[in-house]
Write an enzyme that holds these catalytic residues in place. Structure first.
Site, PDB file in Angstrom:
ATOM      1  N   HIS A   7      42.947  32.421  68.151  1.00  0.00           N
ATOM      2  CA  HIS A   7      43.147  33.644  68.956  1.00  0.00           C
ATOM      3  C   HIS A   7      43.803  34.756  68.123  1.00  0.00           C
ATOM      4  O   HIS A   7      43.164  35.736  67.828  1.00  0.00           O
ATOM      5  CB  HIS A   7      43.925  33.396  70.255  1.00  0.00           C
ATOM      6  CG  HIS A   7      43.377  32.271  71.079  1.00  0.00           C
ATOM      7  ND1 HIS A   7      42.067  32.262  71.517  1.00  0.00           N
ATOM      8  CD2 HIS A   7      43.927  31.111  71.524  1.00  0.00           C
ATOM      9  CE1 HIS A   7      41.856  31.147  72.212  1.00  0.00           C
ATOM     10  NE2 HIS A   7      42.959  30.431  72.221  1.00  0.00           N
ATOM     11  N   ASP A  12      36.055  27.051  72.986  1.00  0.00           N
ATOM     12  CA  ASP A  12      37.361  26.831  73.599  1.00  0.00           C
ATOM     13  C   ASP A  12      37.305  26.144  74.963  1.00  0.00           C
ATOM     14  O   ASP A  12      37.165  24.930  75.039  1.00  0.00           O
ATOM     15  CB  ASP A  12      38.088  28.191  73.640  1.00  0.00           C
ATOM     16  CG  ASP A  12      39.558  28.101  73.995  1.00  0.00           C
ATOM     17  OD1 ASP A  12      39.979  27.058  74.469  1.00  0.00           O
ATOM     18  OD2 ASP A  12      40.287  29.084  73.806  1.00  0.00           O
TER      19      ASP A  12
END
Ligand code: NGQ
Ligand code: ZN
Length: 465
Positions: free
Chosen positions: A283, A334
């Site tokens: 991220h 994810d």
């Protein structure tokens, strides 16, 4: 695909009329693969002879550098209003509730279904950031690495290559706060986790489909007293093993970190440990310009997960500055609200266009095509982050290719880099017709070779939850 079979112990020869090689697009390419699934020869301008014909443009398979497999089974179940402040943190509560009952077998069934979908969507390697280690009440299984073995088994069943990263999780917040009840299935100290990794490394040492790495859940979940020893111990075991960490995904984390130590998460991490090219910062959404440049300079990979980041309301990665500093990135799906190479790369570029009100953001030097830039950078970053010899049709790399269907209208008459552009930016028909993973054909005419069997087990598992 031609109906020619080859003996498993013999080298296999594939023939592509057009293929994307590290040197660029090439024609009439003969690719030889050994029985362990590695490319041993690549020659252009050849004749097909007895090789297996790959009828369509051939690209390297993509690497999915960030996966929590079990979350696939909750996709679509967390899109309800639950209160005024619906956020990442309320989603996380639902996620904790969802995982409460999952058995190791359930995890395997969900992962196998997910990996079938990944292969069909163009991902030939997955990086599992795996933290659902213990029994429902939080006690470890007789074998602490049991759930890891089930996840790796799902990869074996489906043919996807895996970099498996057991996650160190020890606290509920910065400064080593006591874990919450919802986190009880994740908890290990650094010694326990490194023992698990050692036993898995021994078990899969000779398996070309498996690479082991270390995941540090986040600065919230791993106190400094464990972060440094775990990273150092991984380095001693294997100098190039991947080390992944979630970082600076939500603003709250950044603010909490500043309140706790006076520094921002990425700044702080770079001071505490030696982040190098074997690291992947997942991220890294909220960085200052200075942090962005500093991260790029380490040579580490930024693990970007555009569809999940959008779904959870994370924010935008600082891509223009990062690319200007030659920063490396790869993509992950994810939480698996989407399982698609195309959608991740497209949303990555579109998010930046919307944010900056410009076009053509994710560009590589000397490449005019945004499709080619996105695909090539994500291949390189993915292979680096997962410590795999993959992501290129080249001698010594894994024989992982996808074959596009040239009859899909949007691909009609597209040549060279227009193939990447049309694949990523022209519509919603999946053009990925065949997939070869580790030299074996796992997707044939849009179907995985074990699709029905895996789906049946998934269905029974899902209904039982
Ligand atoms: C995870 N997922 O570990 O699955 C996290 C949420 C957390 C994402 N950040 C939990 N997408 O960060 O504490
Ligand atoms: Zn994650």
């Amino acid at each position: 695909m031609d109906e020619k079979t080859s003996c498993a112990e013999q080298p296999i020869h594939y023939f592509a009329e057009t293929a994307f090689l590290p040197t660029g697009w090439a024609n009439n390419v003969l690719i030889t693969v050994d029985s362990a699934g590695w490319i041993t020869q690549v020659q252009s301008n050849q004749k097909a002879d007895h090789a297996i014909g790959l009828n369509g443009p051939v690209l390297p398979g993509m690497l999915n550098l960030h996966s929590h497999a079990f979350q696939r089974a909750m996709a679509g179940l967390t899109e309800r209003v639950t209160g005024e402040g619906d956020s990442f943190w309320t989603w996380r509560e639902k996620m904790y509730h969802f995982l409460e009952k999952l058995t190791p077998e359930d995890q395997q069934a969900i992962a196998a279904q997910l990996y079938v979908e990944m292969l069909k969507a163009g991902f030939t390697t997955v990086g599992e950031f795996h933290y659902l280690h213990h029994q429902q009440d939080g006690t470890p299984y007789h074998d602490r690495a049991l759930t890891s073995r089930h996840i790796i088994q799902a990869a074996m069943e489906t043919g996807i290559a895996i970099t498996h990263m057991p996650v160190l999780y020890a606290a509920s917040g910065l400064g080593g706060q006591v874990p919450t009840d919802g986190q009880k299935r994740f908890i290990n100290n650094d010694t326990q986790l490194m023992e698990m990794i050692t036993s898995l490394m021994d078990a899969y040492r000779d398996n070309p489909q498996v690479t082991m790495g270390l995941a540090l859940h986040s600065l919230r979940a791993v106190p400094l007293s464990m972060l440094q020893p775990a990273a150092e111990s991984m380095r001693r075991m294997n100098k190039t093993a991947p080390i992944h960490i979630h970082i600076a995904e939500q603003l709250k984390e950044v603010n909490d970190c500043i309140a706790w130590c006076g520094e921002r998460p990425v700044d702080w991490l770079l001071k505490q440990v030696e982040v190098d090219a074997n690291w992947c910062l997942v991220h890294a959404t909220h960085m200052t310009e200075r942090e962005t440049r500093a991260l790029a300079k380490t040579g580490a990979v930024a693990g970007l997960c555009p569809t999940t980041e959008a779904n959870l309301g994370d924010g935008f990665f600082n891509l223009p500055t990062y690319l200007a500093e030659n920063g490396h990135f790869g993509i992950g799906s994810d939480s698996h609200v989407s399982v698609s190479v195309i959608e991740e790369l497209r949303l990555l570029e579109y998010g930046q266009r919307l944010l900056h009100q410009k076009r053509a953001i994710t560009r590589m030097p000397h490449t005019a095509s945004i499709g080619a830039s996105l695909y090539r950078m994500a291949l390189a970053g993915g292979a680096q982050a997962l410590g795999r010899a993959a992501g290129a049709i080249e001698v010594g790399k894994r024989a992982d290719f996808i074959v596009l269907d040239p009859t899909v209208p949007t691909l009609l008459d597209k040549k060279e880099d227009f193939i990447f552009d049309a694949m990523l930016f022209a519509g919603n028909v999946n053009p990925i017709r065949h997939v070869i993973a580790g030299g074996k054909q796992v997707v044939k005419d849009f179907r995985h070779v074990r699709e029905e069997e895996v789906a049946e087990i998934f269905k029974n598992t899902y209904r039982g939850l």
